[in-house]
Scaffold this motif. Structure first.
Motif, mmCIF file in Angstrom:
data_model
loop_
_atom_site.group_PDB
_atom_site.id
_atom_site.type_symbol
_atom_site.label_atom_id
_atom_site.label_comp_id
_atom_site.label_asym_id
_atom_site.label_seq_id
_atom_site.Cartn_x
_atom_site.Cartn_y
_atom_site.Cartn_z
ATOM 1 N N UNK A 79 0.851 -1.187 0.000
ATOM 2 C CA UNK A 79 0.000 0.000 0.000
ATOM 3 C C UNK A 79 0.888 1.239 0.000
ATOM 4 N N UNK A 80 0.405 2.313 -0.640
ATOM 5 C CA UNK A 80 1.189 3.549 -0.744
ATOM 6 C C UNK A 80 1.106 4.329 0.558
ATOM 7 N N UNK A 81 2.246 4.608 1.148
ATOM 8 C CA UNK A 81 2.280 5.321 2.423
ATOM 9 C C UNK A 81 3.567 6.114 2.527
ATOM 10 N N UNK A 82 3.417 7.392 2.813
ATOM 11 C CA UNK A 82 4.575 8.266 3.035
ATOM 12 C C UNK A 82 5.564 8.226 1.871
ATOM 13 N N UNK A 83 5.019 8.232 0.651
ATOM 14 C CA UNK A 83 5.870 8.349 -0.522
ATOM 15 C C UNK A 83 6.493 7.060 -1.009
ATOM 16 N N UNK A 84 6.037 5.906 -0.487
ATOM 17 C CA UNK A 84 6.606 4.621 -0.926
ATOM 18 C C UNK A 84 5.588 3.522 -0.715
ATOM 19 N N UNK A 85 5.724 2.444 -1.497
ATOM 20 C CA UNK A 85 4.903 1.262 -1.281
ATOM 21 C C UNK A 85 5.449 0.468 -0.100
#
Length: 242
Positions: free
Chosen positions: A5-11
């Motif tokens: 999942x995409x979170x804080x600019x990264x998967x």
């Protein structure tokens, strides 16, 4: 298989998912239709704990117990610890093992326990990556006894030593065995003790080979004096999630 999942600019790997059904409920498994069948694409990490705080005797239906020798000698609860049952015949020694039947969901897993008695010259330790009958897996024996010490593969019920090393423990120690990829590692109180790289895949992995447990040892000498090996006061079996 992991879902990112995409979170804080990264998967990042999804560790927990919920669905709405009058309230959010934890999602244990996600499937997709590939045109011919449903395939599992994500499963929640598993974690199991047993503290043996119940009456003496069988640890219950979540455990499969296997004797090696006298059939009366299997893992039992005694005073809030898991140990090998007493050997009933003079001048005999018997080993046994037990696996917790609910399994982890990934091949990377760990088994951790608190020691309540050291091996006292016999054997005792942990199992990781086992099937439900303990015909496959890996055992680590925390003892200095030459015949029993070290790291052992279990394949088709045959135990073969892979690392010959003395592994000590005493009451209160926390011992742990992990499997990450092809590497099996042994820890005591968080400090690495030894490891083995199963680079050729001797011990099977995959679904059905993701259990954890305990193995123990008891004996009686020629004069009827009884002894038993390492015991544990709790056990945790869990997926290692990066």
């Amino acid at each position: 298989m992991a879902i990112n999942t995409w979170l804080d600019g990264a998967y990042r790997p999804l560790r927990r998912a919920s669905v709405w059904g009058g309230g959010y409920q934890p999602l244990k498994r996600a499937l997709v239709w590939d045109g011919g069948q449903y395939k599992v694409v994500w499963e929640a990490a598993a974690s199991y704990y047993d503290n043996f705080e119940r009456p003496d005797g069988s640890p219950g239906s979540n455990w499969f117990r296997r004797p090696y020798g006298n059939t009366a000698v299997v893992p039992v609860i005694s005073g809030g610890s898991l140990r090998a049952a007493p050997t009933p015949t003079n001048n005999q020694n018997n080993q046994c093992s037990g696996v917790y039947l609910p399994q982890c969901t990934t091949d990377d897993l760990a088994v951790r326990a608190t020691v309540t008695r050291d091996s006292n010259g016999l054997s005792g330790g942990l199992l990781v990556g086992c099937d439900q009958y303990i015909a496959m897996g890996l055992a680590v024996s925390f003892t200095s006894a030459t015949a029993h010490r070290g790291v052992w593969s279990i394949v088709n019920s045959n135990w073969v030593r892979r690392v010959d090393t003395a592994l000590s423990c005493t009451t209160g120690d926390v011992i742990e065995v992990t499997r990450v990829g092809t590497y099996y590692s042994v820890y005591k109180n968080g400090v690495a003790q030894t490891n083995w790289n199963d680079s050729t895949g001797i011990v099977p992995r995959g679904i059905g080979n993701r259990g954890g447990g305990y193995h123990g040892h008891s004996d009686v000498n020629l004069f009827g004096s009884a002894n038993y090996g390492m015991t544990i006061g709790d056990i945790t079996i869990y997926d290692i999630v990066s």
